[in-house]
Design an enzyme around this catalytic site. Structure first.
Site, PDB file in Angstrom:
ATOM      1  N   LYS A  22       0.842  -1.212   0.000  1.00 38.18           N
ATOM      2  CA  LYS A  22       0.000   0.000   0.000  1.00 38.18           C
ATOM      3  C   LYS A  22       0.871   1.254   0.000  1.00 38.18           C
ATOM      4  CE  LYS A  22      -1.599   1.677   4.010  1.00 38.18           C
ATOM      5  NZ  LYS A  22      -1.302   3.102   4.276  1.00 38.18           N
ATOM      6  N   ASN A  23       1.875   1.279   0.893  1.00 36.52           N
ATOM      7  CA  ASN A  23       2.651   2.515   1.063  1.00 36.52           C
ATOM      8  C   ASN A  23       3.644   2.753  -0.058  1.00 36.52           C
ATOM      9  OD1 ASN A  23       1.164   3.008   3.267  1.00 36.52           O
ATOM     10  ND2 ASN A  23       2.729   2.484   4.764  1.00 36.52           N
ATOM     11  N   ARG A  99      -4.896  11.054   3.641  1.00 40.12           N
ATOM     12  CA  ARG A  99      -3.732  11.932   3.799  1.00 40.12           C
ATOM     13  C   ARG A  99      -2.746  11.782   2.659  1.00 40.12           C
ATOM     14  NH1 ARG A  99      -2.324  14.011   7.948  1.00 40.12           N
ATOM     15  NH2 ARG A  99      -0.150  13.774   7.403  1.00 40.12           N
ATOM     16  N   CYS A 123      -4.938  13.197  12.325  1.00 36.64           N
ATOM     17  CA  CYS A 123      -5.618  11.903  12.146  1.00 36.64           C
ATOM     18  C   CYS A 123      -5.542  11.166  13.484  1.00 36.64           C
ATOM     19  CB  CYS A 123      -4.985  11.118  11.011  1.00 36.64           C
ATOM     20  SG  CYS A 123      -3.559  10.179  11.485  1.00 36.64           S
ATOM     21  N   ARG A 128       0.416  14.905  12.703  1.00 37.07           N
ATOM     22  CA  ARG A 128       0.922  14.635  11.350  1.00 37.07           C
ATOM     23  C   ARG A 128       0.931  15.876  10.458  1.00 37.07           C
ATOM     24  NH1 ARG A 128      -1.296   9.025   9.201  1.00 37.07           N
ATOM     25  NH2 ARG A 128       0.599   9.088   7.954  1.00 37.07           N
ATOM     26  N   PRO A 129       1.700  16.896  10.829  1.00 37.08           N
ATOM     27  CA  PRO A 129       1.797  18.104  10.008  1.00 37.08           C
ATOM     28  C   PRO A 129       2.497  17.815   8.671  1.00 37.08           C
ATOM     29  CG  PRO A 129       3.451  18.131  11.724  1.00 37.08           C
ATOM     30  CD  PRO A 129       2.608  16.929  11.986  1.00 37.08           C
ATOM     31  N   ILE A 130       2.487  18.785   7.762  1.00 40.03           N
ATOM     32  CA  ILE A 130       3.229  18.598   6.500  1.00 40.03           C
ATOM     33  C   ILE A 130       4.267  19.700   6.316  1.00 40.03           C
ATOM     34  CG2 ILE A 130       1.331  17.341   5.370  1.00 40.03           C
ATOM     35  CD1 ILE A 130       0.822  19.925   3.717  1.00 40.03           C
ATOM     36  N   ASP A 131       4.695  20.305   7.430  1.00 41.52           N
ATOM     37  CA  ASP A 131       5.668  21.402   7.340  1.00 41.52           C
ATOM     38  C   ASP A 131       6.951  20.981   6.624  1.00 41.52           C
ATOM     39  OD1 ASP A 131       5.904  19.732   9.683  1.00 41.52           O
ATOM     40  OD2 ASP A 131       7.504  21.061  10.347  1.00 41.52           O
ATOM     41  N   LEU A 132       7.375  19.744   6.802  1.00 37.21           N
ATOM     42  CA  LEU A 132       8.638  19.311   6.172  1.00 37.21           C
ATOM     43  C   LEU A 132       8.480  19.145   4.658  1.00 37.21           C
ATOM     44  CD1 LEU A 132       9.879  16.767   8.866  1.00 37.21           C
ATOM     45  CD2 LEU A 132      10.560  19.162   8.550  1.00 37.21           C
ATOM     46  N   ASP A 313       4.788   0.938  11.942  1.00 35.14           N
ATOM     47  CA  ASP A 313       3.591   0.289  11.397  1.00 35.14           C
ATOM     48  C   ASP A 313       3.447  -1.149  11.861  1.00 35.14           C
ATOM     49  OD1 ASP A 313       3.585   1.929   8.136  1.00 35.14           O
ATOM     50  OD2 ASP A 313       3.052   2.610  10.141  1.00 35.14           O
ATOM     51  N   ILE A 335       7.707   7.449  16.891  1.00 34.69           N
ATOM     52  CA  ILE A 335       7.398   8.173  15.653  1.00 34.69           C
ATOM     53  C   ILE A 335       6.134   9.016  15.781  1.00 34.69           C
ATOM     54  CG2 ILE A 335       6.955   7.932  13.167  1.00 34.69           C
ATOM     55  CD1 ILE A 335       9.751   6.979  13.882  1.00 34.69           C
ATOM     56  N   ARG A 405      -8.568  -0.278   4.153  1.00 42.88           N
ATOM     57  CA  ARG A 405      -7.630   0.689   3.557  1.00 42.88           C
ATOM     58  C   ARG A 405      -6.272   0.058   3.309  1.00 42.88           C
ATOM     59  NH1 ARG A 405      -8.069   6.560   6.099  1.00 42.88           N
ATOM     60  NH2 ARG A 405      -6.721   6.823   4.289  1.00 42.88           N
TER      61      ARG A 405
HETATM   62  C1  EPZ Z   1       4.236   7.141   6.103  1.00 40.57           C
HETATM   63  O1  EPZ Z   1       3.463   8.178   6.679  1.00 40.57           O
HETATM   64  C2  EPZ Z   1       3.322   5.924   6.033  1.00 40.57           C
HETATM   65  N1  EPZ Z   1       2.173   6.216   5.176  1.00 40.57           N
HETATM   66  C3  EPZ Z   1       2.842   5.568   7.435  1.00 40.57           C
HETATM   67  O2  EPZ Z   1       2.070   4.377   7.333  1.00 40.57           O
HETATM   68  C4  EPZ Z   1       4.070   5.276   8.308  1.00 40.57           C
HETATM   69  O3  EPZ Z   1       3.627   5.018   9.627  1.00 40.57           O
HETATM   70  C5  EPZ Z   1       5.010   6.490   8.297  1.00 40.57           C
HETATM   71  O4  EPZ Z   1       5.365   6.822   6.938  1.00 40.57           O
HETATM   72  C6  EPZ Z   1       6.299   6.213   9.073  1.00 40.57           C
HETATM   73  O5  EPZ Z   1       6.944   5.097   8.531  1.00 40.57           O
HETATM   74  C7  EPZ Z   1       2.304   6.115   3.840  1.00 40.57           C
HETATM   75  O6  EPZ Z   1       3.376   5.806   3.329  1.00 40.57           O
HETATM   76  C8  EPZ Z   1       1.082   6.398   3.027  1.00 40.57           C
HETATM   77  P1  EPZ Z   1       6.321  10.492   8.180  1.00 40.57           P
HETATM   78  P2  EPZ Z   1       4.050   9.699   6.696  1.00 40.57           P
HETATM   79  O7  EPZ Z   1       6.273  11.743   7.385  1.00 40.57           O
HETATM   80  O8  EPZ Z   1       4.831   9.928   5.472  1.00 40.57           O
HETATM   81  C9  EPZ Z   1       6.404  13.907  11.498  1.00 40.57           C
HETATM   82  C10 EPZ Z   1       0.241   2.961   7.728  1.00 40.57           C
HETATM   83  O9  EPZ Z   1      -0.238   2.478   8.757  1.00 40.57           O
HETATM   84  N2  EPZ Z   1       6.279  14.850  10.374  1.00 40.57           N
HETATM   85  O10 EPZ Z   1       7.500   9.591   8.019  1.00 40.57           O
HETATM   86  O11 EPZ Z   1       2.905  10.607   6.983  1.00 40.57           O
HETATM   87  C11 EPZ Z   1       5.141  13.069  11.678  1.00 40.57           C
HETATM   88  O12 EPZ Z   1       4.191  13.769  12.446  1.00 40.57           O
HETATM   89  C12 EPZ Z   1       0.672   4.410   7.705  1.00 40.57           C
HETATM   90  O13 EPZ Z   1       0.408   2.336   6.659  1.00 40.57           O
HETATM   91  C13 EPZ Z   1       6.385  16.224  10.627  1.00 40.57           C
HETATM   92  O14 EPZ Z   1       6.557  16.640  11.753  1.00 40.57           O
HETATM   93  O15 EPZ Z   1       5.002   9.639   7.953  1.00 40.57           O
HETATM   94  C14 EPZ Z   1       5.670  11.836  12.370  1.00 40.57           C
HETATM   95  O16 EPZ Z   1       5.785  12.113  13.755  1.00 40.57           O
HETATM   96  C15 EPZ Z   1       0.417   5.115   9.028  1.00 40.57           C
HETATM   97  N3  EPZ Z   1       6.265  17.087   9.591  1.00 40.57           N
HETATM   98  C16 EPZ Z   1       7.075  11.666  11.775  1.00 40.57           C
HETATM   99  O17 EPZ Z   1       7.409  12.938  11.189  1.00 40.57           O
HETATM  100  C17 EPZ Z   1       6.078  16.647   8.303  1.00 40.57           C
HETATM  101  O18 EPZ Z   1       6.007  17.492   7.382  1.00 40.57           O
HETATM  102  C18 EPZ Z   1       7.155  10.614  10.672  1.00 40.57           C
HETATM  103  O19 EPZ Z   1       6.145  10.889   9.735  1.00 40.57           O
HETATM  104  C19 EPZ Z   1       5.970  15.258   8.064  1.00 40.57           C
HETATM  105  C20 EPZ Z   1       6.086  14.378   9.111  1.00 40.57           C
END
Ligand code: EPZ
Length: 427
Positions: A22-23, A99, A123, A128-132, A313, A335, A405
């Site tokens: 999926k991911n 998302r 969520c 889960r911000p998107i600032d990065l 995960d 995480i 999902r």
């Molecule tokens: C991906 O989510 C996966 N989703 C998640 O899987 C997985 O848990 C996660 O990576 C970590 O491995 C998909 O690939 C669709 P991150 P993502 O950005 O990209 C913080 C599942 O169950 N962060 O690596 O959203 C964030 O809040 C799902 O299949 C910021 O602060 O995860 C978190 O604490 C759930 N700012 C950490 O980083 C940002 O702009 C890691 O998040 C982005 C993230």
């Protein structure tokens, strides 16, 4: 709304085919926007999120055509073509439901020179911000503007100049958006502290197949030389390492011996090490991974971390497997800030779990009792299924749309190896 009923106590024996990841699928699909030529993806899993992403691509002017299944794959073949991009916006009502829709940001910016995406909001598992994501695009030269819940990114002259993004924390999604945005940049883009998940490697391999030059694939430093035009490709989605690990945990608590067909052990080292440490037999072979268990498992101390560490995960599924272990396990979620929603539901089944901040102490119990429980998020839902397989009596898992999902044909796959499980629809 559908429910899943499980009557626990059966051992699991046989073969489970592992679907496409999926991911990975959710970051490969938006790559269709990067070119006006056809992009064909094989081994796509039959999941709600994949269907939702297809609808979003249609809204952006990209056609999608399902073309059946190749004999050597479990998933479907889909060909997409974005001859032209008719819209460059990912609206709130789509992003709030899925998302991963924010992963159109990078491709739209790369293809059309601009993109407008709704901020996703939080969520169940965290803010889960998107600032990065936004900082990475800005680092590559995009002009960013945030207003009324939407962010707009623009590339002056239609293509990003390039630059360097040093991630303060590892982010899978932000690394993916950065890679896709960089694919058509005029200059060089460098990503430091990039995510190294196998799904990132899958994305890099697809972009290379489409004509992009990427150095450092699989490492924390990625150097991307963008190209004027990307061309189409045909690419096979990797196997779902999280689905495979989830079913391995099911065997761990239920006992038996199951062959996870198509699973790739080279992408699951931390999961397989933890399984072995708990006493699950793991046998890697060229077509997959055979897992066997017989009797109570030993306790574990696990802390989630970015790849190649123990996957966040997999946390909920391991917690479920350890509910009947001989002793106390300690799990730490580093995480996400709220990824213990499964705990109160597992406790309704008789689990002994104490959560303090980011750490959960799981004391093994002799007996779990089936109960009606509520799914809250994707992996939490799977932990309830896993616990139900070893509980006495009937467990009823509600709100299984969460499961749909991320787990393709879950009840069929478990029925085929002997689980007493069925899906009931409320019509
Ligand atoms: C991906 O989510 C996966 N989703 C998640 O899987 C997985 O848990 C996660 O990576 C970590 O491995 C998909 O690939 C669709 P991150 P993502 O950005 O990209 C913080 C599942 O169950 N962060 O690596 O959203 C964030 O809040 C799902 O299949 C910021 O602060 O995860 C978190 O604490 C759930 N700012 C950490 O980083 C940002 O702009 C890691 O998040 C982005 C993230």
């Amino acid at each position: 709304m559908d429910r899943i009923l499980i009557r626990g106590g059966n051992r699991l024996n046989g073969t489970i085919p592992i679907s496409g990841a999926k991911n990975s699928a959710l970051t490969l699909l938006p790559c269709a926007l990067l070119t006006d030529e056809p992009l064909t993806l094989r081994n796509l899993p039959r999941l709600a999120d994949v269907d939702s992403f297809g609808h979003l691509l249609n809204q952006l002017g990209c056609s999608t055509m399902i073309e059946g299944t190749r004999p050597e794959d479990f998933g479907r073949v889909m060909t997409m073509r974005a001859g032209s991009v008719s819209a460059t916006i990912a609206p709130y009502d789509i992003v709030r439901k899925m998302r991963a829709s924010i992963l159109v940001l990078g491709p739209l910016l790369a293809r059309a020179g601009e993109a407008k995406v709704s901020l996703p909001g939080g969520c169940a598992i965290g803010n889960r911000p998107i600032d990065l994501h936004l900082k990475a695009l800005e680092a590559f030269g995009a002009e960013m503007e945030t207003e009324s819940g939407y962010v707009t990114a623009r590339a002056k002259g239609g293509r990003l100049p390039g630059g360097t993004m040093i991630f303060p924390v590892v982010s899978v999604g932000a690394t993916e958006n950065a890679l896709m945005a960089a694919s058509r940049a005029k200059g060089t883009c460098i990503i430091e502290n990039a995510a190294r998940e196998p799904e990132i490697v899958d994305l890099c391999k697809l972009l290379v197949a489409m004509g992009v030059h990427i150095d450092g694939i699989g490492t924390e430093t990625l150097t991307i030389e963008g190209v004027d035009r990307l061309h189409g490709a045909t690419y096979r989605v990797m196997a779902d390492r999280i689905e495979a690990g989830s079913y391995a945990c099911a065997v761990g608590i239920a006992g038996g011996s199951v062959d996870l067909l198509g699973a790739d052990a080279s992408e699951m080292a931390a999961t397989l090490d933890a399984l072995r440490q708990a006493g699950v037999q793991v046998e890697e072979h060229k077509k997959g991974i055979k897992v066997s268990a017989d009797g109570p498992l030993g306790p574990l101390t696990l802390s989630t971390a970015p790849y190649p560490g123990f996957a966040t995960d997999m946390q909920a599924q391991f917690m479920a497997m350890l509910l009947k272990a001989d002793g106390a396990s300690v799990l730490t979620e580093t995480i996400f800030e709220n990824r213990y929603m499964h705990v109160p539901e597992l406790m309704r089944m008789g689990a002994d779990i104490q959560v303090k901040g980011r750490t959960a102490v799981v004391r093994g119990v002799d007996r779990l009792a089936g109960a009606p429980v509520m799914a809250t998020d994707l992996r939490a839902s799977m932990s309830l299924i896993i616990a139900g397989l070893a509980a006495e009596g009937e467990t009823q898992v509600n709100r299984v749309y969460h499961l749909d999902r991320g787990y393709e044909r879950l009840e069929e796959k478990l029925q085929a190896v002997g689980a007493d499980i069925e899906r009931v629809s409320d019509g």
